[in-house]
Design a protein around this motif. Structure first.
Motif, PDB file in Angstrom:
ATOM      1  N   SER A 155     -21.958  20.351  10.286  1.00  0.00           N
ATOM      2  CA  SER A 155     -21.765  21.622   9.610  1.00  0.00           C
ATOM      3  C   SER A 155     -21.199  21.372   8.224  1.00  0.00           C
ATOM      4  N   PRO A 156     -21.676  22.107   7.221  1.00  0.00           N
ATOM      5  CA  PRO A 156     -21.080  21.958   5.896  1.00  0.00           C
ATOM      6  C   PRO A 156     -19.720  22.655   5.802  1.00  0.00           C
ATOM      7  N   LYS A 157     -19.341  23.414   6.828  1.00  0.00           N
ATOM      8  CA  LYS A 157     -18.054  24.113   6.788  1.00  0.00           C
ATOM      9  C   LYS A 157     -16.943  23.091   6.942  1.00  0.00           C
ATOM     10  N   ASN A 158     -15.964  23.166   6.044  1.00  0.00           N
ATOM     11  CA  ASN A 158     -14.863  22.224   6.069  1.00  0.00           C
ATOM     12  C   ASN A 158     -13.660  22.838   5.392  1.00  0.00           C
ATOM     13  N   SER A 159     -12.538  22.183   5.495  1.00  0.00           N
ATOM     14  CA  SER A 159     -11.328  22.614   4.812  1.00  0.00           C
ATOM     15  C   SER A 159     -10.574  21.365   4.399  1.00  0.00           C
ATOM     16  N   THR A 160      -9.945  21.410   3.236  1.00  0.00           N
ATOM     17  CA  THR A 160      -9.217  20.258   2.702  1.00  0.00           C
ATOM     18  C   THR A 160      -7.796  20.668   2.375  1.00  0.00           C
ATOM     19  N   SER A 161      -6.860  19.752   2.624  1.00  0.00           N
ATOM     20  CA  SER A 161      -5.465  19.965   2.279  1.00  0.00           C
ATOM     21  C   SER A 161      -4.918  18.679   1.658  1.00  0.00           C
ATOM     22  N   THR A 162      -4.035  18.816   0.683  1.00  0.00           N
ATOM     23  CA  THR A 162      -3.463  17.639   0.039  1.00  0.00           C
ATOM     24  C   THR A 162      -1.954  17.603   0.225  1.00  0.00           C
ATOM     25  N   VAL A 163      -1.416  16.382   0.266  1.00  0.00           N
ATOM     26  CA  VAL A 163       0.020  16.174   0.403  1.00  0.00           C
ATOM     27  C   VAL A 163       0.450  15.227  -0.710  1.00  0.00           C
ATOM     28  N   PRO A 164       0.955  15.775  -1.837  1.00  0.00           N
ATOM     29  CA  PRO A 164       1.480  14.894  -2.877  1.00  0.00           C
ATOM     30  C   PRO A 164       2.729  14.195  -2.334  1.00  0.00           C
ATOM     31  N   LEU A 165       2.787  12.878  -2.464  1.00  0.00           N
ATOM     32  CA  LEU A 165       3.934  12.141  -1.940  1.00  0.00           C
ATOM     33  C   LEU A 165       5.103  12.288  -2.907  1.00  0.00           C
ATOM     34  N   MET A 166       6.176  12.876  -2.412  1.00  0.00           N
ATOM     35  CA  MET A 166       7.335  13.217  -3.233  1.00  0.00           C
ATOM     36  C   MET A 166       8.576  12.498  -2.698  1.00  0.00           C
ATOM     37  N   PRO A 167       9.591  12.344  -3.560  1.00  0.00           N
ATOM     38  CA  PRO A 167      10.838  11.752  -3.063  1.00  0.00           C
ATOM     39  C   PRO A 167      11.438  12.636  -1.965  1.00  0.00           C
ATOM     40  N   TRP A 168      12.086  12.010  -1.009  1.00  0.00           N
ATOM     41  CA  TRP A 168      12.778  12.734   0.060  1.00  0.00           C
ATOM     42  C   TRP A 168      14.201  12.195   0.068  1.00  0.00           C
ATOM     43  N   GLY A 169      15.129  13.006  -0.364  1.00  0.00           N
ATOM     44  CA  GLY A 169      16.497  12.503  -0.531  1.00  0.00           C
ATOM     45  C   GLY A 169      16.529  11.585  -1.736  1.00  0.00           C
ATOM     46  N   THR A 170      17.139  10.423  -1.583  1.00  0.00           N
ATOM     47  CA  THR A 170      17.258   9.489  -2.707  1.00  0.00           C
ATOM     48  C   THR A 170      16.157   8.433  -2.708  1.00  0.00           C
ATOM     49  N   GLU A 171      15.339   8.414  -1.661  1.00  0.00           N
ATOM     50  CA  GLU A 171      14.277   7.418  -1.549  1.00  0.00           C
ATOM     51  C   GLU A 171      13.093   7.788  -2.438  1.00  0.00           C
ATOM     52  N   PRO A 172      12.587   6.841  -3.236  1.00  0.00           N
ATOM     53  CA  PRO A 172      11.364   7.139  -3.996  1.00  0.00           C
ATOM     54  C   PRO A 172      10.173   7.189  -3.033  1.00  0.00           C
ATOM     55  N   PRO A 173       9.139   7.923  -3.407  1.00  0.00           N
ATOM     56  CA  PRO A 173       7.975   8.020  -2.496  1.00  0.00           C
ATOM     57  C   PRO A 173       7.198   6.704  -2.479  1.00  0.00           C
ATOM     58  N   PRO A 174       6.594   6.395  -1.343  1.00  0.00           N
ATOM     59  CA  PRO A 174       5.712   5.214  -1.311  1.00  0.00           C
ATOM     60  C   PRO A 174       4.430   5.513  -2.070  1.00  0.00           C
ATOM     61  N   LYS A 175       3.717   4.488  -2.443  1.00  0.00           N
ATOM     62  CA  LYS A 175       2.438   4.617  -3.151  1.00  0.00           C
ATOM     63  C   LYS A 175       1.310   4.484  -2.117  1.00  0.00           C
ATOM     64  N   CYS A 176       0.534   5.565  -1.940  1.00  0.00           N
ATOM     65  CA  CYS A 176      -0.534   5.492  -0.934  1.00  0.00           C
ATOM     66  C   CYS A 176      -1.591   4.473  -1.318  1.00  0.00           C
ATOM     67  N   GLY A 177      -1.784   4.235  -2.607  1.00  0.00           N
ATOM     68  CA  GLY A 177      -2.768   3.249  -3.048  1.00  0.00           C
ATOM     69  C   GLY A 177      -2.444   1.838  -2.593  1.00  0.00           C
ATOM     70  N   ASP A 178      -1.171   1.586  -2.255  1.00  0.00           N
ATOM     71  CA  ASP A 178      -0.772   0.243  -1.798  1.00  0.00           C
ATOM     72  C   ASP A 178      -1.183  -0.047  -0.365  1.00  0.00           C
ATOM     73  N   VAL A 179      -1.458   0.983   0.445  1.00  0.00           N
ATOM     74  CA  VAL A 179      -1.765   0.774   1.854  1.00  0.00           C
ATOM     75  C   VAL A 179      -3.187   1.169   2.253  1.00  0.00           C
ATOM     76  N   PHE A 180      -3.928   1.819   1.365  1.00  0.00           N
ATOM     77  CA  PHE A 180      -5.298   2.226   1.683  1.00  0.00           C
ATOM     78  C   PHE A 180      -6.290   1.209   1.170  1.00  0.00           C
ATOM     79  N   LYS A 181      -7.285   0.903   2.005  1.00  0.00           N
ATOM     80  CA  LYS A 181      -8.401   0.093   1.573  1.00  0.00           C
ATOM     81  C   LYS A 181      -9.667   0.945   1.686  1.00  0.00           C
ATOM     82  N   SER A 182     -10.655   0.633   0.898  1.00  0.00           N
ATOM     83  CA  SER A 182     -11.891   1.433   0.888  1.00  0.00           C
ATOM     84  C   SER A 182     -12.695   1.274   2.123  1.00  0.00           C
TER      85      SER A 182
END
Length: 182
Positions: A155-182
């Motif tokens: 089906s072409p019906k779909n839905s997309t949601s995004t989650v910008p990685l943000m700091p939580w407390g004093t911890e900087p956010p991780p970089k998703c590009g460091d753990v994803f492979k194509s």
């Protein structure tokens, strides 16, 4: 299914049954890394039925099994009536999705673009719903997409949601590009 033309009726039925059994087994097994059963949050009736269950919109929640700190909620229609009660109704492909950061984000290993987060059958054999995840490394944002597919035609019906990685407390956010492979 043009290749079925040259087969006898009995052989074609045998091939179709064997394919159906194989597909059912694959759908029942599901992906190994998929999330646990979703939490049913609430439902709202959309069609009243006097003697059988109503048609409903149902809201579910899941936690991403490979990304701690991210949760998704999706709403899907569920058929009532006799077919719905017996599990024979094919649910429609209208599914909405919303994902959010709910705590500090951490990745549980290397991930793949388009990897299945959650999968669920939407009919007896031939249709399933999938939630998949990816990474927009340039914007350090996780992307979740829900869609349904069939053996013959998706089906072409779909839905997309995004989650910008943000700091939580004093911890900087991780970089998703460091753990994803194509």
């Amino acid at each position: 299914m043009m290749w079925l033309r040259g087969l006898t009726a009995r052989t074609a039925v045998s091939v179709a049954l064997a394919s159906g059994v194989a597909l059912a087994a694959a759908a029942a097994a599901g992906p190994a890394a998929a999330a646990d059963d979703p939490d049913r949050i609430f439902d709202k009736s959309t069609v009243w039925r006097p003697l059988t269950p109503n048609d409903k919109l149902v809201v579910y929640g899941i936690d991403d099994p490979a990304v701690a700190g991210v949760a998704c909620h999706y709403t899907q229609p569920e058929k009532g009536g006799i077919k719905g009660t017996l599990g024979l109704a094919e649910d429609v492909s209208d599914i909405s999705l919303s994902c959010r950061q709910v705590g500090p984000v951490s990745f549980k290993g290397e991930l793949k673009q388009g990897e299945v987060v959650f999968s669920e059958r939407r009919s007896l054999i031939f249709k399933s719903m999938q939630i998949v995840r990816g990474c927009d490394a340039k914007r350090n944002t996780l992307i979740y997409m829900v869609y349904s597919d069939k053996v013959v035609q998706g089906s072409p019906k779909n839905s997309t949601s995004t989650v910008p990685l943000m700091p939580w407390g004093t911890e900087p956010p991780p970089k998703c590009g460091d753990v994803f492979k194509s």
